[in-house]
Design an enzyme around this catalytic site. Structure first.
Site, PDB file in Angstrom:
ATOM      1  CE  LYS A 186     -94.589  21.593  89.300  1.00  0.00           C
ATOM      2  NZ  LYS A 186     -95.630  21.373  87.369  1.00  0.00           N
ATOM      3  CD  GLU A 261     -92.021   6.431  90.470  1.00  0.00           C
ATOM      4  OE1 GLU A 261     -90.507   5.373  89.530  1.00  0.00           O
ATOM      5  OE2 GLU A 261     -92.755   6.344  90.352  1.00  0.00           O
ATOM      6  CB  CYS A 295     -92.137   4.857  86.175  1.00  0.00           C
ATOM      7  SG  CYS A 295     -92.899   4.276  87.811  1.00  0.00           S
ATOM      8  CD  GLU A 392     -88.100   6.693  81.880  1.00  0.00           C
ATOM      9  OE1 GLU A 392     -87.579   7.610  82.793  1.00  0.00           O
ATOM     10  OE2 GLU A 392     -89.260   5.777  82.555  1.00  0.00           O
TER      11      GLU A 392
HETATM   12  P1  NAI Z   1     -89.887  15.856  84.840  1.00  0.00           P
HETATM   13  O1  NAI Z   1     -89.170  15.414  85.444  1.00  0.00           O
HETATM   14  O2  NAI Z   1     -89.604  17.539  83.829  1.00  0.00           O
HETATM   15  O3  NAI Z   1     -92.013  16.580  85.110  1.00  0.00           O
HETATM   16  C1  NAI Z   1     -92.317  15.703  85.789  1.00  0.00           C
HETATM   17  C2  NAI Z   1     -93.083  16.702  87.993  1.00  0.00           C
HETATM   18  O4  NAI Z   1     -91.306  17.581  87.668  1.00  0.00           O
HETATM   19  C3  NAI Z   1     -93.826  17.949  86.408  1.00  0.00           C
HETATM   20  O5  NAI Z   1     -94.964  18.537  87.022  1.00  0.00           O
HETATM   21  C4  NAI Z   1     -92.671  19.002  86.512  1.00  0.00           C
HETATM   22  O6  NAI Z   1     -93.627  20.463  86.771  1.00  0.00           O
HETATM   23  C5  NAI Z   1     -91.556  19.213  87.362  1.00  0.00           C
HETATM   24  N1  NAI Z   1     -90.355  19.403  87.510  1.00  0.00           N
HETATM   25  C6  NAI Z   1     -89.558  19.457  85.847  1.00  0.00           C
HETATM   26  N2  NAI Z   1     -88.851  20.698  86.285  1.00  0.00           N
HETATM   27  C7  NAI Z   1     -89.120  20.922  87.215  1.00  0.00           C
HETATM   28  C8  NAI Z   1     -87.783  21.774  89.066  1.00  0.00           C
HETATM   29  N3  NAI Z   1     -85.922  22.129  87.608  1.00  0.00           N
HETATM   30  N4  NAI Z   1     -87.979  21.489  89.926  1.00  0.00           N
HETATM   31  C9  NAI Z   1     -89.316  21.123  90.168  1.00  0.00           C
HETATM   32  N5  NAI Z   1     -89.915  20.238  89.508  1.00  0.00           N
HETATM   33  C10 NAI Z   1     -90.042  20.238  88.077  1.00  0.00           C
HETATM   34  O7  NAI Z   1     -90.595  14.778  83.256  1.00  0.00           O
HETATM   35  P2  NAI Z   1     -91.458  15.468  81.537  1.00  0.00           P
HETATM   36  O8  NAI Z   1     -90.396  16.593  80.952  1.00  0.00           O
HETATM   37  O9  NAI Z   1     -92.653  16.152  81.406  1.00  0.00           O
HETATM   38  O10 NAI Z   1     -90.484  14.363  81.082  1.00  0.00           O
HETATM   39  C11 NAI Z   1     -89.201  13.815  81.005  1.00  0.00           C
HETATM   40  C12 NAI Z   1     -89.140  12.564  81.142  1.00  0.00           C
HETATM   41  O11 NAI Z   1     -88.611  12.190  82.196  1.00  0.00           O
HETATM   42  C13 NAI Z   1     -90.168  11.766  80.211  1.00  0.00           C
HETATM   43  O12 NAI Z   1     -89.952  11.153  79.014  1.00  0.00           O
HETATM   44  C14 NAI Z   1     -89.951  10.542  80.856  1.00  0.00           C
HETATM   45  O13 NAI Z   1     -88.492  10.114  79.843  1.00  0.00           O
HETATM   46  C15 NAI Z   1     -89.647  10.996  82.472  1.00  0.00           C
HETATM   47  N6  NAI Z   1     -90.841  10.273  83.265  1.00  0.00           N
HETATM   48  C16 NAI Z   1     -90.737   9.645  84.075  1.00  0.00           C
HETATM   49  C17 NAI Z   1     -91.981   9.643  84.993  1.00  0.00           C
HETATM   50  C18 NAI Z   1     -92.284   8.148  85.987  1.00  0.00           C
HETATM   51  O14 NAI Z   1     -92.829   7.988  86.437  1.00  0.00           O
HETATM   52  N7  NAI Z   1     -90.928   7.919  86.608  1.00  0.00           N
HETATM   53  C19 NAI Z   1     -93.258  10.376  84.528  1.00  0.00           C
HETATM   54  C20 NAI Z   1     -92.641  11.970  83.889  1.00  0.00           C
HETATM   55  C21 NAI Z   1     -91.766  11.516  82.884  1.00  0.00           C
END
Ligand code: NAI
Ligand code: MG
Length: 488
Positions: A186, A261, A295, A392
């Site tokens: 996904k 991660e 990240c 972050e």
């Molecule tokens: P997010 O963690 O919400 O999204 C990442 C993935 O998780 C997407 O595919 C999303 O659809 C999915 N997701 C969201 N809620 C979920 C749930 N309840 N159950 C299962 N899957 C779920 O990240 P978002 O909201 O796009 O970004 C927020 C912050 O997260 C960013 O500002 C950043 O600080 C951090 N982030 C860190 C990343 C990394 O590479 N470690 C990548 C993206 C965001």
């Protein structure tokens, strides 16, 4: 010179080898972050689509040809996927740039070749699912034959973020396929396009129906449904620490294997004896690569007091000179942030920093107009307790601090809930090793930053996650060890 408009991949879900609409008919819009205009409508799944995908994955895993095939047959398909990613590299780079906003030059140099490399590397692991023969310790020798073997973990849900959409999908899918697992991938709702292109390539390369399914949709509906599904054996997630914790709570009901991660606030430590040119360039790359949406972004800079003023001055000059523009312009160095939401989050943090008393040495504002552009920003005069130092930001925002003693900078580096990465810039080899040992981080770079390789295990200490991906660690991620004991 401009890059041609890329060809869109199928905008549907991929379940059991077929492109299908969501059962509800729902779609979501993916937006071009350089303009704020929609690119396309993409099918948006809910729990019933996820259930179909899980059933198809389960059937493929239990009854399909993939896990039972000679490992070299899987290797060959993974290598073919790598070749096809490379052959379509220009097209994929343009698609990634269009959907995510990143400079097409970066997608060409980093995202696309790295994604191909992961498949090429993992192709080798398909033939290395080895176990051990175990001489029993408390039994007379020769009475028992005991050994371990590695079984594929089964049906794996793989949820990836928007910052490196194709590469993060490759990190998940390649090892799962190598070891014979069946996957439900996904991508993030902000960037659905290259994952769809990857799934189409994998299908064409010979991955059988059901072995790799694609669920598009929102996190709280389709993502949460994958995590909650009782017939999913493992969740591999890359994204926010907040959602990582939600996944742990939800997945604990069925005691799923979970690897995470998550976020980071990685320190860049510049010693007084560092090669100044290399360190300035490296520190700029550490924070501004991918608009800081990485990240492992080097978002906390610590510079020895003997060179601090000169260093920050030079870094400000580099930051001001970076060319901001649409990702598809080949001269662009800084593209837009991925979404309006991310732009507001980053701008909000800089405002918080100002209120906390930080100085703005450069940047500190959105570009304005259409698209989600934010200027490369350096905040100075920070205290370690400030939110901009602890949290972050995930944007092109660096906080800079001066230090005097090595012990002091190590304490600062470790004063974080995160522990994903760190870089150390020095000419003193002994000190480099000593600091690398003392810093709590899953990856430590010396005189470089953001160097990733399929052969290097990657993951975080503390709230940066659970487990390691890549390298030999992939084996732990996607296989279960089994001990077999035979009475002779
Ligand atoms: P997010 O963690 O919400 O999204 C990442 C993935 O998780 C997407 O595919 C999303 O659809 C999915 N997701 C969201 N809620 C979920 C749930 N309840 N159950 C299962 N899957 C779920 O990240 P978002 O909201 O796009 O970004 C927020 C912050 O997260 C960013 O500002 C950043 O600080 C951090 N982030 C860190 C990343 C990394 O590479 N470690 C990548 C993206 C965001
Ligand atoms: Mg979210």
């Amino acid at each position: 010179m401009s890059t041609p408009t890329p060809q869109l991949p199928p905008l549907k879900l991929f379940i059991n080898g077929e492109w299908v609409d969501a059962r509800s008919g729902a779609t979501l819009s993916t937006v071009n972050p350089a303009t704020g205009q929609p690119i396309a409508q993409v099918a948006s799944a809910d729990a019933q689509d996820v259930d179909l995908a899980v059933r198809s994955a389960r059937a493929a895993f239990e009854k399909g040809p993939w896990a039972k095939a000679p490992p070299m047959a899987r290797s060959r398909v993974l290598t073919r996927i790598a070749d096809m990613i490379e052959a379509r590299g220009e097209e994929l780079a343009a698609l990634e740039s269009l959907d995510n906003g990143k400079p097409v030059s970066a997608a060409r140099m980093a995202d696309i070749p790295s994604a191909a490399n992961v498949f090429r590397y993992m192709a080798g692991w398909a033939t290395r699912m080895e176990g051990e023969q175990l001489p029993l310790a408390g039994r007379p020798q020769g009475q028992f034959l005991a050994y371990t073997q590695r079984d594929p973990m089964g049906v794996v849900g793989q949820i990836v973020p928007w910052n490196f959409p194709l590469l993060m999908a490759a990190w998940k899918v390649a090892p799962a396929l190598a070891f014979g697992c069946a996957s439900i991938l996904k991508p993030a709702e902000q960037t659905p396009l290259t994952a769809a292109a990857l799934v189409a390539i994998a299908h064409e390369a010979g991955v059988p129906p059901g072995q790799l399914n694609l669920i598009q949709g929102l996190g709280h509906s389709s993502g949460a449904a994958i995590v909650a599904h009782p017939d999913v054996d493992k969740i591999a997630f890359t994204g926010s620490t907040e959602v990582g914790k939600m996944i742990v709570r939800s997945g604990s009901d069925t005691l799923k294997r979970i690897s995470l991660e998550l976020g980071g606030k990685s320190p860049v430590i510049v010693m007084g004896d560092a090669d100044l040119d290399a360190a300035v360039k490296g520190a700029a790359h550490a924070i501004f690569f991918n608009q800081g949406q990485v990240c492992t972004a080097g978002s906390r800079l610590y510079v020895h007091e003997s060179i601090y003023d000169k260093f920050v001055e030079r870094l400000v000059a580099v930051a001001s000179a970076l060319k901001i523009g649409p990702g598809l312009d080949p001269d662009t160095q800084i593209g837009p942030l991925v979404s309006d939401e991310q732009l507001r989050r980053v701008a909000g943090y800089v405002d918080i920093g100002r209120k906390e008393g930080a100085g703005v040495a450069v940047g500190g504002e959105a570009v304005g107009g259409a698209g989600y552009f934010y200027r490369p920003t350096i905040l100075t005069d920070v205290r370690q307790s400030m939110r901009v130092v602890q949290e972050e930001i995930f944007g092109p925002v660096l906080v800079a601090t001066r230090f005097k003693e090595v012990d002091e900078v190590v304490a600062h580096a470790n004063n974080s809930i995160y522990g994903l990465a760190a870089s150390i810039w020095t000419r003193d080899v002994s000190r480099a090793h000593a600091v690398a040992r003392a810093v709590q981080a899953g990856t430590v770079w010396i005189n470089c930053h953001h160097v990733m390789d399929a052969a290097m295990p990657f993951g975080g200490y503390k709230e940066s996650g659970w487990g390691r991906e890549m390298g030999s660690a992939a084996l732990e991620m996607y296989t279960e060890p089994k001990t077999v004991c035979i009475q002779l």
